[in-house]
Design an enzyme around this catalytic site. Structure first.
Site, mmCIF file in Angstrom:
data_model
loop_
_atom_site.group_PDB
_atom_site.id
_atom_site.type_symbol
_atom_site.label_atom_id
_atom_site.label_comp_id
_atom_site.label_asym_id
_atom_site.label_seq_id
_atom_site.Cartn_x
_atom_site.Cartn_y
_atom_site.Cartn_z
ATOM 1 N N GLY A 124 -21.309 62.203 12.976
ATOM 2 C CA GLY A 124 -21.187 60.755 12.745
ATOM 3 C C GLY A 124 -21.077 59.899 13.996
ATOM 4 O O GLY A 124 -21.563 58.770 14.027
ATOM 5 N N GLU B 194 -14.685 59.261 17.842
ATOM 6 C CA GLU B 194 -14.990 59.387 16.410
ATOM 7 C C GLU B 194 -15.740 58.142 15.924
ATOM 8 O O GLU B 194 -15.597 57.064 16.512
ATOM 9 C CB GLU B 194 -13.680 59.471 15.619
ATOM 10 N N ASP B 195 -16.484 58.283 14.856
ATOM 11 C CA ASP B 195 -17.105 57.105 14.249
ATOM 12 C C ASP B 195 -16.123 56.362 13.353
ATOM 13 O O ASP B 195 -16.035 55.150 13.393
ATOM 14 C CB ASP B 195 -18.376 57.492 13.466
ATOM 15 N N ASP C 204 -10.588 57.700 8.372
ATOM 16 C CA ASP C 204 -10.377 57.372 6.960
ATOM 17 C C ASP C 204 -9.041 57.982 6.532
ATOM 18 O O ASP C 204 -7.991 57.345 6.663
ATOM 19 C CB ASP C 204 -11.567 57.901 6.152
ATOM 20 N N VAL D 213 -18.840 53.338 3.852
ATOM 21 C CA VAL D 213 -19.861 52.702 4.689
ATOM 22 C C VAL D 213 -20.847 53.732 5.261
ATOM 23 O O VAL D 213 -20.509 54.907 5.425
ATOM 24 C CB VAL D 213 -19.228 51.881 5.840
ATOM 25 N N ARG E 72 -27.900 57.816 8.319
ATOM 26 C CA ARG E 72 -27.306 57.754 9.658
ATOM 27 C C ARG E 72 -28.140 56.880 10.586
ATOM 28 O O ARG E 72 -27.635 56.299 11.542
ATOM 29 C CB ARG E 72 -27.220 59.158 10.275
HETATM 30 C C1 PRP Z 1 -16.583 62.073 8.800
HETATM 31 C C2 PRP Z 1 -16.484 61.187 10.027
HETATM 32 C C3 PRP Z 1 -15.187 61.608 10.658
HETATM 33 C C4 PRP Z 1 -14.340 62.006 9.478
HETATM 34 C C5 PRP Z 1 -13.365 60.892 9.145
HETATM 35 O O1 PRP Z 1 -17.107 63.325 9.145
HETATM 36 O O2 PRP Z 1 -17.578 61.374 10.879
HETATM 37 O O3 PRP Z 1 -15.351 62.716 11.521
HETATM 38 O O4 PRP Z 1 -15.235 62.215 8.364
HETATM 39 O O5 PRP Z 1 -12.712 61.104 7.921
HETATM 40 P P1 PRP Z 1 -11.168 61.464 7.772
HETATM 41 O O6 PRP Z 1 -10.390 60.478 8.600
HETATM 42 O O7 PRP Z 1 -10.930 61.283 6.294
HETATM 43 O O8 PRP Z 1 -10.957 62.889 8.200
HETATM 44 P P2 PRP Z 1 -17.830 64.313 8.097
HETATM 45 O O9 PRP Z 1 -16.876 65.361 7.650
HETATM 46 O O10 PRP Z 1 -18.472 63.494 7.001
HETATM 47 O O11 PRP Z 1 -18.936 64.973 9.010
HETATM 48 P P3 PRP Z 1 -20.166 64.225 9.795
HETATM 49 O O12 PRP Z 1 -19.577 63.494 10.978
HETATM 50 O O13 PRP Z 1 -21.079 65.336 10.201
HETATM 51 O O14 PRP Z 1 -20.802 63.264 8.813
#
Ligand code: PRP
Length: 183
Positions: free
Chosen positions: A48, A103-104, A107, A157, A169
Site C-alpha cells: 500500500g 505506511e499508507d 486503521d 478508501v 492501487r
Molecule cells: C493495509 C495497509 C496497512 C494496514 C493498515 O495493508 O496498507 O499496512 O492494512 O491497517 P491496520 O491499521 O488495520 O493494520 P494490507 O494488509 O491490506 O496489505 P497491502 O498493503 O498489501 O494492501
C-alpha cells in the site's frame, strides 16, 4: 475483451493528487529537519505505501537508505483480520540506525504495532512512524503514528497505493469506492 475502468468505481475523491503532493512535500520538509545530519533507514511497508514512500523520499533532502517490508492482514476484505502476516522482511541491518517506517494508512493500528515491536527487537537507534492517512477510529488504546498526512473519517478508501481486493492501487488520488463494488 471487457475493458474495465478503475475510475468508474469511484464514489467521490477525498484527496486530489495535488492535495496529496502538497502534503507529502510538507512531510518531506519536516522529516528533512528531523534527520538533519543523519542517514535514516527508510522502510516502505508494501504494498500500500509504495507510491507514498517513493514520493516522500524524493521530498526529503538527506542521505538515506531505502528498504522494503511486506505485511498483510486484510486478505481481500474491508476490515483487518486481526492477524498480521509478515510476507517479506527487510534486508538491511537496522541495528543502531534511525529507522523510518512508512505506511499508507493506520486503521486498526495492528500492522503498525506489529512492525514497531518487531523493529524494536533489532536494536535500532530510533523508530519513527509515518503514515499518509490516519483513520479516526474510536479506540483509545490504538497504537498511534508519529507523523501523518491527513486524518480521515472511518470510510474504506482506495487509490494512491490503497487497494480493495488488490485493485484500484493505481488511481492517482484517494477516493471512496462505490458500495456496490464491494458488497
Ligand atoms: C493495509 C495497509 C496497512 C494496514 C493498515 O495493508 O496498507 O499496512 O492494512 O491497517 P491496520 O491499521 O488495520 O493494520 P494490507 O494488509 O491490506 O496489505 P497491502 O498493503 O498489501 O494492501
Amino acid at each position: 475483451m471487457l475493458i474495465r475502468s478503475a475510475k468508474e468505481d469511484v464514489k467521490y475523491i477525498m484527496f486530489t493528487r495535488e492535495q496529496i503532493a502538497a502534503r507529502v512535500r510538507e512531510l518531506g520538509k519536516e522529516l528533512t529537519e528531523k534527520f538533519r545530519g543523519e542517514t535514516p533507514l527508510m522502510v516502505c511497508v508494501l504494498r500500500g505505501a509504495a507510491f507514498f514512500f517513493t514520493d516522500l523520499c524524493r521530498e526529503m533532502d538527506c542521505m538515506m537508505d531505502m528498504d522494503f517490508i511486506a505485511a498483510s492482514s486484510y486478505f481481500h476484505g474491508t476490515k483487518s483480520s486481526g492477524t498480521i502476516r509478515l510476507v517479506k522482511d527487510v534486508s538491511i541491518d537496522m541495528e543502531n540506525r534511525h529507522v523510518v517506517l512508512v505506511e499508507d494508512i493506520i486503521d486498526s493500528g495492528l500492522t503498525l504495532e506489529y512492525l514497531v515491536k518487531l523493529f524494536e527487537t533489532r536494536n535500532p537507534k530510533s523508530v519513527t512512524t509515518v503514515a499518509l492517512l490516519d483513520k479516526e477510529v474510536n479506540k483509545p488504546e490504538r497504537f498511534n503514528v508519529d507523523y501523518y498526512g491527513f486524518k480521515i473519517p472511518d470510510k474504506f478508501v482506495i487509490g494512491y497505493g490503497l487497494d480493495y481486493a488488490d485493485y484500484y492501487r493505481n488511481l492517482p488520488y484517494i477516493a471512496v469506492i462505490k458500495e456496490e463494488c464491494y458488497q
